[in-house]
Design an enzyme around this catalytic site. Structure first.
Site, PDB file in Angstrom:
ATOM      1  NE  ARG A 189      -3.653  -0.155   2.347  1.00 10.93           N
ATOM      2  CZ  ARG A 189      -4.914  -0.054   1.903  1.00 10.93           C
ATOM      3  NH1 ARG A 189      -5.415   1.129   1.641  1.00 10.93           N
ATOM      4  NH2 ARG A 189      -5.657  -1.114   1.755  1.00 10.93           N
ATOM      5  CB  THR A 232      -1.753   7.107  -3.463  1.00  2.95           C
ATOM      6  OG1 THR A 232      -1.194   5.777  -3.474  1.00  2.95           O
ATOM      7  CG2 THR A 232      -0.794   8.059  -4.175  1.00  2.95           C
ATOM      8  CG  ASP A 247       0.236  -9.469  10.454  1.00  2.00           C
ATOM      9  OD1 ASP A 247       0.521 -10.426   9.694  1.00  2.00           O
ATOM     10  OD2 ASP A 247       0.427  -8.286  10.135  1.00  2.00           O
ATOM     11  CG  ASP A 292       3.699 -10.535  11.808  1.00  2.00           C
ATOM     12  OD1 ASP A 292       4.654 -10.657  11.010  1.00  2.00           O
ATOM     13  OD2 ASP A 292       3.318  -9.451  12.264  1.00  2.00           O
TER      14      ASP A 292
HETATM   15  N1  URA Z   1      -4.401  -8.571   7.633  1.00  2.00           N
HETATM   16  C1  URA Z   1      -4.174  -9.395   8.691  1.00  2.00           C
HETATM   17  O1  URA Z   1      -3.233 -10.177   8.690  1.00  2.00           O
HETATM   18  N2  URA Z   1      -5.000  -9.325   9.746  1.00  2.00           N
HETATM   19  C2  URA Z   1      -6.062  -8.492   9.802  1.00  2.00           C
HETATM   20  O2  URA Z   1      -6.781  -8.489  10.791  1.00  2.00           O
HETATM   21  C3  URA Z   1      -6.283  -7.637   8.684  1.00  2.00           C
HETATM   22  C4  URA Z   1      -5.437  -7.703   7.614  1.00  2.00           C
END
Ligand code: URA
Length: 208
Positions: free
Chosen positions: A103, A107, A199, A202
């Site tokens: 991202r 922008t 995440d 992760d």
């Molecule tokens: N990406 C992720 O890994 N977790 C989220 O909650 C949102 C986007």
């Protein structure tokens, strides 16, 4: 847009394992693979069949076999990679295309930084793989990218979704079926799905 919510108890049980903060990286990765395989089963329910003849130990039979439609898995880097092996264990002949998007901080638009597709991508059924459909920006950009490359049959397989992502796909790609295991409540200020599972990248790769 067709939204397919997989409510099967096995899928829901496995999703709960992923949500649990105490699930470690090994189990998390394995369960992402298992869920991806089960989701693929659902995503392939409309594959065309053809009649073939086989000789059983008892008699000749006219029965059904897959008509040989070609498939491309399109994981969005990096978390989408966690979904690839589970699906390949069901469909080992699928080709794997990779799309890397980030991202742009100014922008906020998704920008492609890596892309490698099979040359016949336009003739393949494409499954975009991304465990989390949050804002939907990345998934929508990936679908557009595939359409620009000529792909016409696209599905998005995502473990967990949030309403903004579902709405974005509906608005930008009403022809792309979204297959998901839950639609959670909302996004927090950091763009994470709430309650979500944290995440995904992760937790799959143990980077946190
Ligand atoms: N990406 C992720 O890994 N977790 C989220 O909650 C949102 C986007």
């Amino acid at each position: 847009m067709p939204l397919t919510l997989i409510t099967h108890p096995l899928i829901q049980h496995k999703l709960t394992i992923l949500r649990d903060i105490d699930t470690g990286v090994k189990i998390f990765r394995e369960v992402v693979g298992e869920m991806s395989m089960l989701m693929c089963y659902e995503a392939m329910r409309d594959l065309p069949l053809e009649e073939v003849k086989v000789m059983t130990p008892v008699a000749e039979a006219t029965v059904m076999a897959l008509a040989g439609k070609k498939l491309a898995l399109v994981p969005i880097l990096r978390a989408g990679l966690g979904m690839v092996d589970g699906i390949l264990s069901l469909i080992p002949s699928a080709k794997v295309a990779h799309i890397g998007l980030y991202r742009d901080p100014d922008t906020l638009q998704p920008v492609e930084y890596y892309c490698k597709m099979p040359p016949d991508i336009a003739e393949r059924d494409c499954f975009i793989l991304d465990p989390m459909l949050a804002t939907g920006g990345t998934a929508a950009a990936a679908a557009q990218f595939l359409k620009d490359a000529g792909a016409r049959s696209i599905k998005l397989l995502t473990l967990l979704s949030a309403p903004p992502g579902v709405e974005k796909m509906e608005e930008m790609h009403p022809d792309v079926e979204v297959i998901t295991c839950a639609v959670d409540g909302h996004l927090n200020n950091h763009g994470y799905i709430v309650p979500g599972l944290g995440d995904a990248g992760d937790r799959i790769f143990g980077t946190k």
